[in-house]
Scaffold this motif. Structure first.
Motif, PDB file in Angstrom:
ATOM      1  N   LEU A  67       0.963  -1.131   0.056  1.00  0.00           N
ATOM      2  CA  LEU A  67      -0.111   0.098  -0.085  1.00  0.00           C
ATOM      3  C   LEU A  67       0.771   1.125   0.059  1.00  0.00           C
ATOM      4  CD1 LEU A  67      -2.752   1.254   0.033  1.00  0.00           C
ATOM      5  CD2 LEU A  67      -3.021   0.945   2.510  1.00  0.00           C
ATOM      6  N   ASP A  68       2.249   1.338   0.775  1.00  0.00           N
ATOM      7  CA  ASP A  68       2.849   2.328   0.663  1.00  0.00           C
ATOM      8  C   ASP A  68       3.321   2.675  -0.659  1.00  0.00           C
ATOM      9  OD1 ASP A  68       3.199   3.437   3.511  1.00  0.00           O
ATOM     10  OD2 ASP A  68       4.077   1.407   3.913  1.00  0.00           O
ATOM     11  N   LYS A  69       3.681   1.550  -1.520  1.00  0.00           N
ATOM     12  CA  LYS A  69       3.971   1.832  -2.684  1.00  0.00           C
ATOM     13  C   LYS A  69       3.136   2.751  -3.685  1.00  0.00           C
ATOM     14  CE  LYS A  69       5.052  -0.792  -7.216  1.00  0.00           C
ATOM     15  NZ  LYS A  69       5.203  -1.844  -8.046  1.00  0.00           N
ATOM     16  N   ILE A  70       1.708   2.287  -3.434  1.00  0.00           N
ATOM     17  CA  ILE A  70       0.788   3.087  -4.305  1.00  0.00           C
ATOM     18  C   ILE A  70       0.593   4.384  -3.707  1.00  0.00           C
ATOM     19  CG2 ILE A  70      -1.637   3.196  -4.578  1.00  0.00           C
ATOM     20  CD1 ILE A  70      -1.594   0.226  -4.496  1.00  0.00           C
ATOM     21  N   LEU A  71       0.868   4.722  -2.347  1.00  0.00           N
ATOM     22  CA  LEU A  71       0.677   6.100  -1.783  1.00  0.00           C
ATOM     23  C   LEU A  71       1.695   6.837  -2.358  1.00  0.00           C
ATOM     24  CD1 LEU A  71      -0.731   4.894   1.554  1.00  0.00           C
ATOM     25  CD2 LEU A  71      -2.076   6.106  -0.070  1.00  0.00           C
ATOM     26  N   LYS A  72       3.098   6.370  -2.327  1.00  0.00           N
ATOM     27  CA  LYS A  72       4.121   7.078  -2.537  1.00  0.00           C
ATOM     28  C   LYS A  72       3.982   7.595  -3.948  1.00  0.00           C
ATOM     29  CE  LYS A  72       7.047   5.300   1.178  1.00  0.00           C
ATOM     30  NZ  LYS A  72       8.360   4.357   1.209  1.00  0.00           N
ATOM     31  N   GLN A  73       3.639   6.687  -4.827  1.00  0.00           N
ATOM     32  CA  GLN A  73       3.305   6.860  -6.259  1.00  0.00           C
ATOM     33  C   GLN A  73       2.552   8.014  -6.396  1.00  0.00           C
ATOM     34  OE1 GLN A  73       4.686   2.710  -8.406  1.00  0.00           O
ATOM     35  NE2 GLN A  73       2.425   3.184  -8.161  1.00  0.00           N
ATOM     36  N   SER A  74       1.315   7.944  -5.751  1.00  0.00           N
ATOM     37  CA  SER A  74       0.319   8.965  -5.925  1.00  0.00           C
ATOM     38  C   SER A  74       0.787  10.433  -5.445  1.00  0.00           C
ATOM     39  CB  SER A  74      -1.013   8.648  -5.099  1.00  0.00           C
ATOM     40  OG  SER A  74      -1.418   7.463  -5.477  1.00  0.00           O
ATOM     41  N   LYS A  77       3.217  12.197  -7.903  1.00  0.00           N
ATOM     42  CA  LYS A  77       2.674  12.540  -8.996  1.00  0.00           C
ATOM     43  C   LYS A  77       2.209  14.239  -8.625  1.00  0.00           C
ATOM     44  CE  LYS A  77      -0.687  11.646 -12.415  1.00  0.00           C
ATOM     45  NZ  LYS A  77      -1.503  10.465 -12.745  1.00  0.00           N
ATOM     46  N   TYR A  78       1.852  14.427  -7.295  1.00  0.00           N
ATOM     47  CA  TYR A  78       1.169  15.710  -6.941  1.00  0.00           C
ATOM     48  C   TYR A  78       2.261  16.504  -6.358  1.00  0.00           C
ATOM     49  CZ  TYR A  78      -3.339  14.239  -8.457  1.00  0.00           C
ATOM     50  OH  TYR A  78      -4.476  13.854  -9.179  1.00  0.00           O
ATOM     51  N   SER A  79       3.572  16.020  -6.012  1.00  0.00           N
ATOM     52  CA  SER A  79       4.408  16.797  -5.354  1.00  0.00           C
ATOM     53  C   SER A  79       4.605  18.166  -5.565  1.00  0.00           C
ATOM     54  CB  SER A  79       5.816  15.941  -5.454  1.00  0.00           C
ATOM     55  OG  SER A  79       6.113  15.940  -6.831  1.00  0.00           O
ATOM     56  N   GLN A  80       4.454  18.479  -6.885  1.00  0.00           N
ATOM     57  CA  GLN A  80       4.575  19.846  -7.449  1.00  0.00           C
ATOM     58  C   GLN A  80       3.323  20.804  -7.041  1.00  0.00           C
ATOM     59  OE1 GLN A  80       7.348  21.638  -8.759  1.00  0.00           O
ATOM     60  NE2 GLN A  80       8.338  19.952  -8.349  1.00  0.00           N
ATOM     61  N   MET A  81       2.183  20.295  -6.981  1.00  0.00           N
ATOM     62  CA  MET A  81       1.061  21.084  -6.375  1.00  0.00           C
ATOM     63  C   MET A  81       1.132  21.213  -4.915  1.00  0.00           C
ATOM     64  SD  MET A  81      -0.679  21.255  -9.134  1.00  0.00           S
ATOM     65  CE  MET A  81      -2.185  22.168  -8.435  1.00  0.00           C
ATOM     66  N   PHE A  82       1.780  20.250  -4.154  1.00  0.00           N
ATOM     67  CA  PHE A  82       1.809  20.347  -2.569  1.00  0.00           C
ATOM     68  C   PHE A  82       2.757  21.630  -2.701  1.00  0.00           C
ATOM     69  CE2 PHE A  82       0.286  16.151  -2.155  1.00  0.00           C
ATOM     70  CZ  PHE A  82      -0.243  16.141  -0.774  1.00  0.00           C
ATOM     71  N   ILE A  83       3.792  21.687  -3.317  1.00  0.00           N
ATOM     72  CA  ILE A  83       4.690  22.826  -3.055  1.00  0.00           C
ATOM     73  C   ILE A  83       4.156  24.141  -3.409  1.00  0.00           C
ATOM     74  CG2 ILE A  83       7.098  23.561  -3.882  1.00  0.00           C
ATOM     75  CD1 ILE A  83       7.969  20.738  -4.435  1.00  0.00           C
ATOM     76  N   LEU A  84       3.573  23.968  -4.702  1.00  0.00           N
ATOM     77  CA  LEU A  84       2.852  25.305  -5.066  1.00  0.00           C
ATOM     78  C   LEU A  84       2.159  25.874  -4.239  1.00  0.00           C
ATOM     79  CD1 LEU A  84       2.994  27.314  -7.538  1.00  0.00           C
ATOM     80  CD2 LEU A  84       0.757  25.627  -8.281  1.00  0.00           C
ATOM     81  N   GLN A  85       1.223  25.160  -3.582  1.00  0.00           N
ATOM     82  CA  GLN A  85       0.183  25.474  -2.782  1.00  0.00           C
ATOM     83  C   GLN A  85       0.641  25.558  -1.350  1.00  0.00           C
ATOM     84  OE1 GLN A  85      -3.147  23.025  -5.277  1.00  0.00           O
ATOM     85  NE2 GLN A  85      -3.638  23.469  -3.226  1.00  0.00           N
ATOM     86  N   LYS A  86       1.816  25.335  -1.041  1.00  0.00           N
ATOM     87  CA  LYS A  86       2.206  25.213   0.279  1.00  0.00           C
ATOM     88  C   LYS A  86       1.520  24.386   1.236  1.00  0.00           C
ATOM     89  CE  LYS A  86       4.538  29.838  -0.097  1.00  0.00           C
ATOM     90  NZ  LYS A  86       4.226  30.049  -1.609  1.00  0.00           N
ATOM     91  N   GLN A 111      -7.152  10.374  -7.151  1.00  0.00           N
ATOM     92  CA  GLN A 111      -8.123  11.384  -7.367  1.00  0.00           C
ATOM     93  C   GLN A 111      -8.805  12.158  -6.072  1.00  0.00           C
ATOM     94  OE1 GLN A 111      -9.938  12.455 -10.083  1.00  0.00           O
ATOM     95  NE2 GLN A 111     -11.030  13.582  -8.516  1.00  0.00           N
ATOM     96  N   ILE A 112      -8.391  11.163  -4.888  1.00  0.00           N
ATOM     97  CA  ILE A 112      -8.756  11.705  -3.528  1.00  0.00           C
ATOM     98  C   ILE A 112      -7.764  12.854  -3.341  1.00  0.00           C
ATOM     99  CG2 ILE A 112      -9.087  11.200  -1.161  1.00  0.00           C
ATOM    100  CD1 ILE A 112      -9.973   8.375  -2.005  1.00  0.00           C
ATOM    101  N   LEU A 113      -6.381  12.496  -3.491  1.00  0.00           N
ATOM    102  CA  LEU A 113      -5.680  13.540  -3.221  1.00  0.00           C
ATOM    103  C   LEU A 113      -5.839  14.821  -3.963  1.00  0.00           C
ATOM    104  CD1 LEU A 113      -2.130  11.815  -2.946  1.00  0.00           C
ATOM    105  CD2 LEU A 113      -3.204  12.876  -1.310  1.00  0.00           C
ATOM    106  N   SER A 114      -6.372  14.709  -5.473  1.00  0.00           N
ATOM    107  CA  SER A 114      -6.494  15.706  -6.188  1.00  0.00           C
ATOM    108  C   SER A 114      -7.603  16.619  -5.519  1.00  0.00           C
ATOM    109  CB  SER A 114      -6.963  15.350  -7.625  1.00  0.00           C
ATOM    110  OG  SER A 114      -7.425  16.367  -8.308  1.00  0.00           O
ATOM    111  N   ASN A 115      -8.733  15.899  -4.839  1.00  0.00           N
ATOM    112  CA  ASN A 115      -9.931  16.795  -4.407  1.00  0.00           C
ATOM    113  C   ASN A 115      -9.283  17.569  -3.156  1.00  0.00           C
ATOM    114  OD1 ASN A 115     -11.591  15.866  -6.369  1.00  0.00           O
ATOM    115  ND2 ASN A 115     -12.689  14.466  -5.000  1.00  0.00           N
ATOM    116  N   ALA A 116      -8.498  16.861  -2.589  1.00  0.00           N
ATOM    117  CA  ALA A 116      -7.845  17.253  -1.135  1.00  0.00           C
ATOM    118  C   ALA A 116      -6.999  18.564  -1.545  1.00  0.00           C
ATOM    119  CB  ALA A 116      -7.084  16.294  -0.367  1.00  0.00           C
TER     120      ALA A 116
END
Length: 215
Positions: A67-74, A77-86, A111-116
């Motif tokens: 499960l960690d593999k799936i979560l880390k990949q997700s 993928k959104y790492s730049q969005m985390f950084i951009l939105q602080k 998709q859940i991370l995207s919504n969050a």
């Protein structure tokens, strides 16, 4: 129509890829443009997933996966969005092996991370953890964003339903959570949501299932 949109999705990926290469030449100056291009890629991927839904059962490949593999990949993928939105990420390895289809479950977590990220203000926090709920161990993806109206909660998985937040924000398609629910049902998993306006949203994924026999 299905053939046309499938062809369209694959054709549109070429100019998207070309734009990404151009913008990456000066990434610091083009951060916001890269973020918007990323959103376009996500909508295109959602269209492709929607088209594949009809034949999904034949595409499922169950196996034991980290499960960690799936979560880390997700998250990656959104790492730049985390950084951009602080936005701060509170995630510790869950150290669980689940019997699932890796590709489809990864779409759900993405998709859940995207919504969050979409509904959490700059400087907010998203947390990923395991929690006991309804007598079962669940994966929880939680944010401290704007939350969901109580009257909208029973309908969040309906196709095309955007609710108060979607109407106010005008960014919601009403398809993302619908796809998540359909995918989770087909895989024999469960998903549900708790939320409070002004405090945030918690999405629960119950991934336990009986041993799967391919025969």
């Amino acid at each position: 129509m299905e053939e046309y949109y499938t062809l369209w999705v694959h054709q549109i990926k070429t100019p998207i890829f070309a734009l990404r290469l151009l913008l990456r030449e000066e990434p610091e100056e083009n951060r916001e443009s890269l973020a918007q291009l990323f959103r376009i890629e996500q909508y295109v991927e959602m269209v492709l997933t929607y088209l594949r839904m009809e034949d999904m059962s034949g595409d499922l490949q169950f196996e034991k996966v980290s499960l960690d593999k799936i979560l880390k990949q997700s998250v990656r993928k959104y790492s730049q969005m985390f950084i951009l939105q602080k936005i701060r990420l509170d995630y510790r390895p869950v150290e669980r092996i689940v019997l699932t289809d890796e590709k489809w479950l990864e779409f759900v977590t993405e998709q859940i991370l995207s919504n969050a990220l979409k509904y959490t203000k700059n400087g907010g926090e998203i947390r990923i953890c395991l929690e006991e709920k309804r007598g079962r161990e669940c994966l929880v993806i939680e944010d401290n964003g704007i939350g969901i109206q109580a009257e909208d909660l029973p309908r969040v998985f309906e196709k095309g339903f955007t609710g108060y937040n979607g109407r106010a924000d005008k960014k919601s398609t009403g398809i993302g959570l619908y796809l998540c629910k359909k995918i989770m049902d087909k895989m024999g998993h469960k998903i549900w949501i708790d939320s409070e306006v002004g405090k945030g949203t918690r999405v629960y994924l119950e991934l336990t299932r009986k041993e799967w026999n391919p025969e």
